[in-house]
Design a protein around this motif. Structure first.
Motif, PDB file in Angstrom:
ATOM      1  N   MET A 169      77.103  -7.656 -12.143  1.00 24.47           N
ATOM      2  CA  MET A 169      76.800  -7.841 -13.563  1.00 24.47           C
ATOM      3  C   MET A 169      78.105  -8.074 -14.323  1.00 24.47           C
ATOM      4  SD  MET A 169      74.128  -4.798 -13.085  1.00 24.47           S
ATOM      5  CE  MET A 169      75.281  -4.211 -11.895  1.00 24.47           C
ATOM      6  N   PRO A 170      78.341  -9.312 -14.770  1.00 23.94           N
ATOM      7  CA  PRO A 170      79.588  -9.605 -15.465  1.00 23.94           C
ATOM      8  C   PRO A 170      79.688  -8.887 -16.812  1.00 23.94           C
ATOM      9  CG  PRO A 170      78.322 -11.626 -15.039  1.00 23.94           C
ATOM     10  CD  PRO A 170      77.487 -10.464 -14.599  1.00 23.94           C
ATOM     11  N   ASP A 171      80.852  -8.302 -17.061  1.00 19.48           N
ATOM     12  CA  ASP A 171      81.138  -7.703 -18.361  1.00 19.48           C
ATOM     13  C   ASP A 171      81.982  -8.646 -19.215  1.00 19.48           C
ATOM     14  OD1 ASP A 171      79.807  -5.296 -17.713  1.00 19.48           O
ATOM     15  OD2 ASP A 171      81.599  -4.541 -16.707  1.00 19.48           O
ATOM     16  N   ALA A 172      82.881  -9.385 -18.577  1.00 15.58           N
ATOM     17  CA  ALA A 172      83.769 -10.293 -19.312  1.00 15.58           C
ATOM     18  C   ALA A 172      84.172 -11.449 -18.413  1.00 15.58           C
ATOM     19  CB  ALA A 172      85.013  -9.548 -19.776  1.00 15.58           C
ATOM     20  N   MET A 229      88.483 -15.820 -14.647  1.00 12.89           N
ATOM     21  CA  MET A 229      88.379 -14.503 -14.014  1.00 12.89           C
ATOM     22  C   MET A 229      87.177 -13.780 -14.602  1.00 12.89           C
ATOM     23  SD  MET A 229      89.714 -12.574 -11.727  1.00 12.89           S
ATOM     24  CE  MET A 229      91.457 -12.708 -11.445  1.00 12.89           C
ATOM     25  N   GLU A 230      86.345 -13.282 -13.723  1.00  8.88           N
ATOM     26  CA  GLU A 230      85.152 -12.511 -14.107  1.00  8.88           C
ATOM     27  C   GLU A 230      85.426 -11.047 -13.767  1.00  8.88           C
ATOM     28  OE1 GLU A 230      80.568 -11.959 -12.440  1.00  8.88           O
ATOM     29  OE2 GLU A 230      81.852 -13.510 -11.599  1.00  8.88           O
ATOM     30  N   ALA A 256      78.398 -21.127 -17.958  1.00 12.27           N
ATOM     31  CA  ALA A 256      78.236 -21.747 -16.636  1.00 12.27           C
ATOM     32  C   ALA A 256      78.516 -20.737 -15.529  1.00 12.27           C
ATOM     33  CB  ALA A 256      79.159 -22.958 -16.511  1.00 12.27           C
ATOM     34  N   ILE A 257      79.564 -19.931 -15.684  1.00 12.12           N
ATOM     35  CA  ILE A 257      79.904 -18.924 -14.675  1.00 12.12           C
ATOM     36  C   ILE A 257      78.836 -17.837 -14.637  1.00 12.12           C
ATOM     37  CG2 ILE A 257      81.554 -17.085 -14.115  1.00 12.12           C
ATOM     38  CD1 ILE A 257      83.749 -19.139 -15.088  1.00 12.12           C
ATOM     39  N   ARG A 258      78.365 -17.413 -15.797  1.00 13.25           N
ATOM     40  CA  ARG A 258      77.293 -16.404 -15.827  1.00 13.25           C
ATOM     41  C   ARG A 258      76.030 -16.918 -15.138  1.00 13.25           C
ATOM     42  NH1 ARG A 258      78.463 -12.009 -19.150  1.00 13.25           N
ATOM     43  NH2 ARG A 258      80.369 -12.306 -20.364  1.00 13.25           N
TER      44      ARG A 258
END
Length: 129
Positions: free
Chosen positions: A72-75, A86-87, A8-10
């Motif tokens: 660009m999210p890594d984690a 936390m992103e 959902a966050i991505r």
């Protein structure tokens, strides 16, 4: 089937990136918590509140040499005790006209589940190039 918080966050981050690329102010607002805070990557300027951030993006979109910023999210780490996450990821800014990369770095963003949607509460950026 409900979407996992990570996915959902991505998806919300992808929506934010798309809104920035398309200069869509109306799409940015719903992604931000009312009191969202952004700390910029170079001078650590603080932009506090949804309205202030929308005004900052409005100025950015009107710039003659507009830059598109992509995160660009890594984690994504989801809390087991609160509706927060936390992103961590990396970002870059590229000019619309030439596609030249002007800056890049890392970021962290705190998200909160408000109702049924994840919203950005805080972001902090570090410019590395």
């Amino acid at each position: 089937m409900p979407t996992s918080p990570d996915l959902a966050i991505r998806l919300r981050r992808a929506d934010f990136n798309r809104a920035l690329a398309e200069a869509d102010l109306n799409a940015i607002g719903p992604l931000l918590a009312p009191g969202a805070i952004l700390v910029t990557g170079s001078d650590s300027a603080i932009i506090s509140g949804r309205k202030a951030q929308i005004q900052a993006w409005k100025r950015e979109f009107a710039a003659p040499e507009r830059t598109i910023y992509t995160r660009m999210p890594d984690a994504i780490i989801v809390s087991t005790v609160e509706p927060i996450a936390m992103e961590h990821g990396h970002w870059h800014g590229m000019t619309v006209a030439s596609g030249e990369q002007l800056a890049s770095g890392t970021y962290s963003a705190k998200w909160r589940l408000i109702g049924t949607d994840w919203s950005i509460e805080a972001e902090i950026y570090l410019t590395l190039a």
